[in-house]
Enzyme design. Structure first.
Site, PDB file in Angstrom:
ATOM      1  N   GLY A   1       0.643  -5.016   0.931  1.00 25.50           N
ATOM      2  CA  GLY A   1      -0.519  -5.079   0.045  1.00 25.50           C
ATOM      3  C   GLY A   1      -0.194  -5.765  -1.281  1.00 25.50           C
ATOM      4  O   GLY A   1      -1.079  -6.339  -1.925  1.00 25.50           O
TER       5      GLY A   1
ATOM      6  N   GLU B   1       4.566  -4.870   7.153  1.00 28.26           N
ATOM      7  CA  GLU B   1       3.843  -3.772   7.815  1.00 28.26           C
ATOM      8  C   GLU B   1       4.302  -3.553   9.253  1.00 28.26           C
ATOM      9  O   GLU B   1       4.303  -2.433   9.764  1.00 28.26           O
ATOM     10  CB  GLU B   1       2.324  -4.047   7.815  1.00 28.26           C
ATOM     11  CG  GLU B   1       1.665  -4.001   6.447  1.00 28.26           C
ATOM     12  CD  GLU B   1       1.645  -5.338   5.720  1.00 28.26           C
ATOM     13  OE1 GLU B   1       2.425  -6.254   6.092  1.00 28.26           O
ATOM     14  OE2 GLU B   1       0.864  -5.480   4.774  1.00 28.26           O
TER      15      GLU B   1
ATOM     16  N   ALA C   1       0.861  -1.181   0.000  1.00 30.70           N
ATOM     17  CA  ALA C   1       0.000   0.000   0.000  1.00 30.70           C
ATOM     18  C   ALA C   1       0.900   1.235   0.000  1.00 30.70           C
ATOM     19  O   ALA C   1       2.059   1.166   0.416  1.00 30.70           O
ATOM     20  CB  ALA C   1      -0.886  -0.021   1.234  1.00 30.70           C
TER      21      ALA C   1
ATOM     22  N   GLU D   1      -0.497  -9.345  -0.561  1.00 31.18           N
ATOM     23  CA  GLU D   1      -1.935  -9.593  -0.366  1.00 31.18           C
ATOM     24  C   GLU D   1      -2.664  -9.584  -1.710  1.00 31.18           C
ATOM     25  O   GLU D   1      -3.586 -10.375  -1.936  1.00 31.18           O
ATOM     26  CB  GLU D   1      -2.514  -8.531   0.567  1.00 31.18           C
ATOM     27  CG  GLU D   1      -2.023  -8.724   2.005  1.00 31.18           C
ATOM     28  CD  GLU D   1      -2.291  -7.530   2.902  1.00 31.18           C
ATOM     29  OE1 GLU D   1      -2.000  -6.388   2.468  1.00 31.18           O
ATOM     30  OE2 GLU D   1      -2.772  -7.708   4.024  1.00 31.18           O
TER      31      GLU D   1
HETATM   32  N1  CAA Z   1       4.584   3.242  -0.595  1.00 29.92           N
HETATM   33  C1  CAA Z   1       4.986   4.390  -1.154  1.00 29.92           C
HETATM   34  N2  CAA Z   1       6.166   4.521  -1.794  1.00 29.92           N
HETATM   35  C2  CAA Z   1       6.956   3.450  -1.864  1.00 29.92           C
HETATM   36  C3  CAA Z   1       6.592   2.212  -1.304  1.00 29.92           C
HETATM   37  C4  CAA Z   1       5.324   2.124  -0.651  1.00 29.92           C
HETATM   38  N3  CAA Z   1       4.860   0.968  -0.132  1.00 29.92           N
HETATM   39  N4  CAA Z   1       7.581   1.317  -1.532  1.00 29.92           N
HETATM   40  C5  CAA Z   1       8.547   1.979  -2.216  1.00 29.92           C
HETATM   41  N5  CAA Z   1       8.164   3.280  -2.412  1.00 29.92           N
HETATM   42  C6  CAA Z   1       8.908   4.324  -3.099  1.00 29.92           C
HETATM   43  C7  CAA Z   1      10.075   4.803  -2.245  1.00 29.92           C
HETATM   44  O1  CAA Z   1       9.644   5.762  -1.302  1.00 29.92           O
HETATM   45  C8  CAA Z   1      10.986   5.396  -3.305  1.00 29.92           C
HETATM   46  O2  CAA Z   1      10.473   6.648  -3.686  1.00 29.92           O
HETATM   47  P1  CAA Z   1      11.489   7.919  -3.842  1.00 29.92           P
HETATM   48  O3  CAA Z   1      12.366   7.524  -5.008  1.00 29.92           O
HETATM   49  O4  CAA Z   1      10.567   9.050  -4.137  1.00 29.92           O
HETATM   50  O5  CAA Z   1      12.237   8.022  -2.579  1.00 29.92           O
HETATM   51  C9  CAA Z   1      10.776   4.448  -4.494  1.00 29.92           C
HETATM   52  O6  CAA Z   1       9.524   3.796  -4.275  1.00 29.92           O
HETATM   53  C10 CAA Z   1      11.862   3.381  -4.581  1.00 29.92           C
HETATM   54  O7  CAA Z   1      11.945   2.708  -3.330  1.00 29.92           O
HETATM   55  P2  CAA Z   1      13.319   2.476  -2.537  1.00 29.92           P
HETATM   56  O8  CAA Z   1      14.284   3.595  -2.816  1.00 29.92           O
HETATM   57  O9  CAA Z   1      12.989   2.250  -1.097  1.00 29.92           O
HETATM   58  O10 CAA Z   1      13.830   1.154  -3.220  1.00 29.92           O
HETATM   59  P3  CAA Z   1      14.774   0.011  -2.597  1.00 29.92           P
HETATM   60  O11 CAA Z   1      15.099  -0.893  -3.739  1.00 29.92           O
HETATM   61  O12 CAA Z   1      15.876   0.597  -1.815  1.00 29.92           O
HETATM   62  O13 CAA Z   1      13.843  -0.786  -1.534  1.00 29.92           O
HETATM   63  C11 CAA Z   1      11.817  -1.875  -0.838  1.00 29.92           C
HETATM   64  C12 CAA Z   1      12.739  -1.496  -2.010  1.00 29.92           C
HETATM   65  C13 CAA Z   1      12.502  -2.894   0.068  1.00 29.92           C
HETATM   66  C14 CAA Z   1      10.566  -2.507  -1.441  1.00 29.92           C
HETATM   67  C15 CAA Z   1      11.462  -0.632  -0.008  1.00 29.92           C
HETATM   68  O14 CAA Z   1      10.997   0.383  -0.910  1.00 29.92           O
HETATM   69  C16 CAA Z   1      10.378  -0.842   0.996  1.00 29.92           C
HETATM   70  O15 CAA Z   1      10.641  -1.379   2.065  1.00 29.92           O
HETATM   71  N6  CAA Z   1       9.116  -0.408   0.695  1.00 29.92           N
HETATM   72  C17 CAA Z   1       8.023  -0.500   1.615  1.00 29.92           C
HETATM   73  C18 CAA Z   1       7.504  -1.921   1.776  1.00 29.92           C
HETATM   74  C19 CAA Z   1       6.390  -1.953   2.781  1.00 29.92           C
HETATM   75  O16 CAA Z   1       6.545  -1.654   3.937  1.00 29.92           O
HETATM   76  N7  CAA Z   1       5.178  -2.350   2.320  1.00 29.92           N
HETATM   77  C20 CAA Z   1       4.006  -2.435   3.148  1.00 29.92           C
HETATM   78  C21 CAA Z   1       3.181  -1.191   3.007  1.00 29.92           C
HETATM   79  S1  CAA Z   1       1.817  -1.113   4.150  1.00 29.92           S
HETATM   80  C22 CAA Z   1       0.617  -2.135   3.515  1.00 29.92           C
HETATM   81  O17 CAA Z   1       0.786  -2.718   2.454  1.00 29.92           O
HETATM   82  C23 CAA Z   1      -0.664  -2.251   4.316  1.00 29.92           C
HETATM   83  C24 CAA Z   1      -1.660  -3.251   3.835  1.00 29.92           C
HETATM   84  O18 CAA Z   1      -1.761  -4.353   4.336  1.00 29.92           O
HETATM   85  C25 CAA Z   1      -2.602  -2.936   2.743  1.00 29.92           C
END
Ligand code: CAA
Length: 257
Positions: free
Chosen positions: A108, A131, A65, A111
């Site tokens: 998400g 999460e 998400a 999911e």
């Molecule tokens: N939401 C918004 N933006 C996101 C994102 C997310 N879930 N995941 C990545 N991005 C964005 C980053 O902020 C970054 O944007 P900027 O270039 O503007 O800074 C861009 O995508 C590239 O990401 P990274 O620089 O972080 O890339 P990376 O290769 O170093 O890492 C990753 C990749 C491990 C996937 C890391 O981005 C990450 O941990 N993302 C979040 C994963 C996460 O926590 N997901 C769960 C979300 S909550 C949820 O899903 C609730 C639910 O149950 C519905």
């Protein structure tokens, strides 16, 4: 459509939905989920479509998400936005949906893949429910579907630590159908889709419903449900065609009637 690409006839009877928010790693913002909902509704009603493939492309499936969109929301904002109602359409879709996953399928994203009916993964696929690392927990079925797919102890470990698992670990745990080289992901997913698309669309729909019902019923209730759907296939021209073709030693031609 701003964040997805949809091709209802990617191939005969096979539709393709491609997530298209690459800079944000296909993070699932509200708009993107509304687009998926609308696309699935249309494809489910389109008689030419028998199977739907959902992919994020070869680099990433979806990183979850959209954290930036949710970061400052209150519980009541989340309640009022009711973002998960859009997910219900995925569950309601009566045609089979195959997720083709390469790269991250997190939160998400994991999911979303699990809400589909089957998951084809490339060797680069990584699954997880991270999460917990951002102070929350899965909200789109992660604690339920993951637990049903991989069992309690592994689901607990993934949900409580946020760690990612590889495609091999996901295969071993029963989360995915198979692993293929990244450059073959779409070819192999299409092969699976074609196998399903050539069956009776009526029987496929009823069989999918019965398999899903296994998660919502006792064994006895599920068996009764299955039997009713089995009987119902005998009301279709496709059942007559399928059995006649077997007897006449020819390939059946199913029409979805
Ligand atoms: N939401 C918004 N933006 C996101 C994102 C997310 N879930 N995941 C990545 N991005 C964005 C980053 O902020 C970054 O944007 P900027 O270039 O503007 O800074 C861009 O995508 C590239 O990401 P990274 O620089 O972080 O890339 P990376 O290769 O170093 O890492 C990753 C990749 C491990 C996937 C890391 O981005 C990450 O941990 N993302 C979040 C994963 C996460 O926590 N997901 C769960 C979300 S909550 C949820 O899903 C609730 C639910 O149950 C519905």
């Amino acid at each position: 459509m701003e964040f997805i690409k949809v091709n209802p006839q990617h191939e005969k009877h096979i539709a393709l939905i491609e997530l298209n928010r690459p800079k944000e790693l296909n993070a699932l913002n509200r708009q993107l989920m509304l687009e998926i909902r609308d696309a699935l509704r249309e494809l489910d009603e389109d008689d030419n479509v028998r199977v739907i493939i959902l992919t994020g492309g070869t680099k990433v499936f979806a990183a979850g998400a959209d954290i930036k969109q949710m970061a400052n929301a209150t519980a009541i904002d989340m309640l009022n936005i009711d973002q998960f109602s859009t997910w219900d359409q995925i569950k309601k879709t009566r045609k089979p949906i195959i997720a083709a996953v390469s790269g991250f399928a997190l939160g998400g994203g994991c999911e979303l893949a699990m809400t589909c009916d089957m998951i084809m993964a490339s060797e680069t696929a990584r699954f997880g429910q991270p999460e917990i690392k951002i102070g929350t927990m899965p909200g789109a079925g992660g604690t339920q579907r993951l637990t049903r797919a991989v069992g309690k102890v592994m689901a607990m470990e993934l949900v409580l630590t946020g760690k990612f698992i590889s495609a091999e670990e996901a295969l071993e745990a029963g989360l995915i159908n198979r692993i293929v080289p990244v450059e073959l992901l779409m070819d192999e997913t299409l092969k699976l889709a074609r196998e399903i698309a050539k069956q009776s669309p009526v029987a496929v729909k009823l069989a999918k419903e019965a398999v899903n019902n296994a998660f919502n019923s006792t064994l006895d209730e599920g068996l009764v449900f299955e039997r009713k759907n089995f009987y119902l296939t005998f009301a279709s021209e496709d059942q007559k065609e399928g059995m006649a073709a077997f007897v006449e030693k020819r390939t059946p031609e199913f029409k979805g009637k």
